[in-house]
Design an enzyme around this catalytic site. Structure first.
Site, PDB file in Angstrom:
ATOM      1  N   GLN A  33       0.839  -1.201   0.000  1.00  0.00           N
ATOM      2  CA  GLN A  33       0.000   0.000   0.000  1.00  0.00           C
ATOM      3  C   GLN A  33       0.872   1.248   0.000  1.00  0.00           C
ATOM      4  OE1 GLN A  33      -3.397  -0.605   3.076  1.00  0.00           O
ATOM      5  NE2 GLN A  33      -1.803  -2.042   3.652  1.00  0.00           N
TER       6      GLN A  33
ATOM      7  N   HIS B 158      -1.379   1.526  -4.290  1.00  0.00           N
ATOM      8  CA  HIS B 158      -1.772   2.925  -4.097  1.00  0.00           C
ATOM      9  C   HIS B 158      -0.912   3.901  -4.895  1.00  0.00           C
ATOM     10  CE1 HIS B 158      -3.901   1.784  -0.043  1.00  0.00           C
ATOM     11  NE2 HIS B 158      -4.541   1.372  -1.103  1.00  0.00           N
TER      12      HIS B 158
ATOM     13  N   CYS C  42      -3.451  19.622 -26.158  1.00  0.00           N
ATOM     14  CA  CYS C  42      -2.482  20.650 -25.747  1.00  0.00           C
ATOM     15  C   CYS C  42      -1.678  20.242 -24.509  1.00  0.00           C
ATOM     16  CB  CYS C  42      -3.221  21.962 -25.458  1.00  0.00           C
ATOM     17  SG  CYS C  42      -4.526  21.794 -24.215  1.00  0.00           S
TER      18      CYS C  42
ATOM     19  N   THR D 175       0.681  -2.827   8.661  1.00  0.00           N
ATOM     20  CA  THR D 175      -0.543  -2.134   8.225  1.00  0.00           C
ATOM     21  C   THR D 175      -1.588  -2.193   9.332  1.00  0.00           C
ATOM     22  OG1 THR D 175      -2.292  -1.989   6.563  1.00  0.00           O
ATOM     23  CG2 THR D 175      -1.441  -4.191   7.000  1.00  0.00           C
TER      24      THR D 175
ATOM     25  N   ASN E 276       3.606  -6.793  13.465  1.00  0.00           N
ATOM     26  CA  ASN E 276       3.250  -5.414  13.831  1.00  0.00           C
ATOM     27  C   ASN E 276       3.576  -5.228  15.314  1.00  0.00           C
ATOM     28  OD1 ASN E 276       1.698  -2.950  14.334  1.00  0.00           O
ATOM     29  ND2 ASN E 276       0.567  -3.421  12.459  1.00  0.00           N
TER      30      ASN E 276
ATOM     31  N   ALA F 127       9.087  -4.524  11.615  1.00  0.00           N
ATOM     32  CA  ALA F 127       9.446  -5.127  10.334  1.00  0.00           C
ATOM     33  C   ALA F 127      10.956  -5.390  10.260  1.00  0.00           C
ATOM     34  CB  ALA F 127       9.018  -4.201   9.191  1.00  0.00           C
TER      35      ALA F 127
HETATM   36  P1  OAD Z   1      -1.292   3.077   9.035  1.00  0.00           P
HETATM   37  O1  OAD Z   1      -0.605   4.323   9.408  1.00  0.00           O
HETATM   38  O2  OAD Z   1      -2.780   3.035   9.110  1.00  0.00           O
HETATM   39  O3  OAD Z   1      -0.769   1.892   9.923  1.00  0.00           O
HETATM   40  C1  OAD Z   1       0.589   1.685  10.150  1.00  0.00           C
HETATM   41  C2  OAD Z   1       0.759   0.412  10.921  1.00  0.00           C
HETATM   42  O4  OAD Z   1       2.146   0.144  11.045  1.00  0.00           O
HETATM   43  C3  OAD Z   1       0.188   0.430  12.337  1.00  0.00           C
HETATM   44  O5  OAD Z   1      -0.584  -0.733  12.548  1.00  0.00           O
HETATM   45  C4  OAD Z   1       1.461   0.435  13.228  1.00  0.00           C
HETATM   46  O6  OAD Z   1       1.253  -0.262  14.449  1.00  0.00           O
HETATM   47  C5  OAD Z   1       2.413  -0.327  12.340  1.00  0.00           C
HETATM   48  N1  OAD Z   1       3.832  -0.065  12.599  1.00  0.00           N
HETATM   49  C6  OAD Z   1       4.410   1.055  13.098  1.00  0.00           C
HETATM   50  N2  OAD Z   1       5.742   0.916  13.142  1.00  0.00           N
HETATM   51  C7  OAD Z   1       6.028  -0.317  12.645  1.00  0.00           C
HETATM   52  C8  OAD Z   1       7.229  -1.058  12.413  1.00  0.00           C
HETATM   53  N3  OAD Z   1       8.414  -0.524  12.695  1.00  0.00           N
HETATM   54  N4  OAD Z   1       7.140  -2.285  11.886  1.00  0.00           N
HETATM   55  C9  OAD Z   1       5.936  -2.828  11.603  1.00  0.00           C
HETATM   56  N5  OAD Z   1       4.764  -2.181  11.784  1.00  0.00           N
HETATM   57  C10 OAD Z   1       4.808  -0.937  12.306  1.00  0.00           C
HETATM   58  O7  OAD Z   1      -0.778   2.707   7.557  1.00  0.00           O
HETATM   59  P2  OAD Z   1      -1.410   1.733   6.474  1.00  0.00           P
HETATM   60  O8  OAD Z   1      -2.037   0.551   7.100  1.00  0.00           O
HETATM   61  O9  OAD Z   1      -0.378   1.513   5.445  1.00  0.00           O
HETATM   62  O10 OAD Z   1      -3.923   4.936   1.657  1.00  0.00           O
HETATM   63  O11 OAD Z   1      -2.522   2.641   5.854  1.00  0.00           O
HETATM   64  C11 OAD Z   1      -3.254   2.153   4.770  1.00  0.00           C
HETATM   65  C12 OAD Z   1      -3.580   3.241   3.816  1.00  0.00           C
HETATM   66  O12 OAD Z   1      -4.232   4.311   4.500  1.00  0.00           O
HETATM   67  C13 OAD Z   1      -2.412   3.933   3.170  1.00  0.00           C
HETATM   68  O13 OAD Z   1      -1.879   3.242   2.065  1.00  0.00           O
HETATM   69  C14 OAD Z   1      -3.008   5.207   2.725  1.00  0.00           C
HETATM   70  C15 OAD Z   1      -3.690   5.575   3.995  1.00  0.00           C
HETATM   71  O14 OAD Z   1      -4.664   6.463   3.926  1.00  0.00           O
HETATM   72  C16 OAD Z   1      -4.041   5.801   0.642  1.00  0.00           C
HETATM   73  O15 OAD Z   1      -3.389   6.830   0.577  1.00  0.00           O
HETATM   74  C17 OAD Z   1      -5.027   5.378  -0.401  1.00  0.00           C
END
Ligand code: OAD
Length: 238
Positions: free
Chosen positions: A100, A118, A133, A188, A210, A228
């Site tokens: 993502q 994304h 254009c 995520t 996570n 990670a």
């Molecule tokens: P989030 O910001 O919602 O979630 C990030 C996740 O990473 C959380 O569950 C944290 O606990 C975890 N996390 C933090 N540090 C970490 C580490 N060092 N190792 C592993 N995990 C860790 O981000 P996404 O789930 O990617 O969409 O969000 C999904 C989508 O929402 C994004 O792609 C974006 C956003 O709006 C669009 O822009 C369409």
């Protein structure tokens, strides 16, 4: 819990790694649902990452992306990205990365065929359907740049809230999820669909990596509480 998962990795014929913003946290890229920093503290991503927000105030949204674009250009893939890319190079064809993230760090780490659901923050595209254009050679600079003739704006080539995902990448990700024996869901929150739905659609085992609880924990066979860059090198070494 890691040893059984390491065995699942060794045994799996096909593995999908589904990643979110936490994958890049240890590279220094802020996650989405962390508090926004400084200048942007008053805005939620949902208020900036939409076509409506861009049309209402193109400069504000462009500047927010420009800041993030500069941020990702300054950072490097971390040990987690490297562990995934290393596994893929040692085991060609066994692992598909579905992300993502728009930061391009998997690609820079050397992962082949990344399915970026994304989009890519380093690229732009036209806001409205380009006319005859709309020519990149005759673009008028600015924030954002625009077609010098009709004023069509350039916008970041990322998927905004309310927009369709790139259909080819999504179809390939769905096929990979359906065919895999093991899915690693890394960094995520699992709140944004259809990406999160891939973890619910697979019939393979699901392992969440996570440091905090996520919305996909209930779909997991095992939840590995850790980051990670810590967990993936241990899981994916031969
Ligand atoms: P989030 O910001 O919602 O979630 C990030 C996740 O990473 C959380 O569950 C944290 O606990 C975890 N996390 C933090 N540090 C970490 C580490 N060092 N190792 C592993 N995990 C860790 O981000 P996404 O789930 O990617 O969409 O969000 C999904 C989508 O929402 C994004 O792609 C974006 C956003 O709006 C669009 O822009 C369409």
């Amino acid at each position: 819990m890691k040893e059984p998962v390491r065995q699942w990795v060794r045994d799996a014929r096909r593995i999908v790694v589904l990643t979110g913003a936490g994958m890049s946290a240890e590279s220094g890229v802020p996650t989405f649902r962390d508090a926004q920093a400084g200048l942007w503290a008053d805005f939620r991503p949902e208020q900036l990452a939409t076509e409506e927000a861009f049309r209402a105030d193109p400069r504000r949204v462009w500047d927010w992306y420009a800041l993030r674009r500069e941020g990702v250009a300054r950072v490097a893939p971390n040990a987690g990205h490297a562990a995934i890319a290393g596994f893929q190079q040692r085991h060609p064809g066994r692992m598909t990365v579905v992300t993502q993230n728009v930061d391009g760090l998997h690609q820079r780490a050397g992962s082949p065929g990344v399915l970026a659901l994304h989009g890519n923050i380093a690229e732009d595209r036209w806001l409205d359907r380009p006319r005859a254009c709309c020519n990149l050679d005759a673009i008028e600079g600015g924030r954002p740049p625009r077609c010098a003739v009709c004023g069509n704006l350039r916008r970041p080539a990322v998927v905004w809230f309310g927009e369709m995902l790139p259909q080819r990448e999504l179809a390939q990700a769905e096929a990979a999820a359906a065919a895999c024996d093991l899915m690693l869901v890394v960094g995520t929150s699992g709140v944004v669909y259809p990406a999160a739905g891939l973890a619910r659609a697979t019939r393979g085992r699901v392992v969440v990596v996570n440091p905090q609880a996520s919305e996909l924990d209930d779909a997991a066979d095992v939840v590995l509480t850790g980051t990670a860059a810590q967990v993936l090198p241990e899981l994916l070494e031969d």
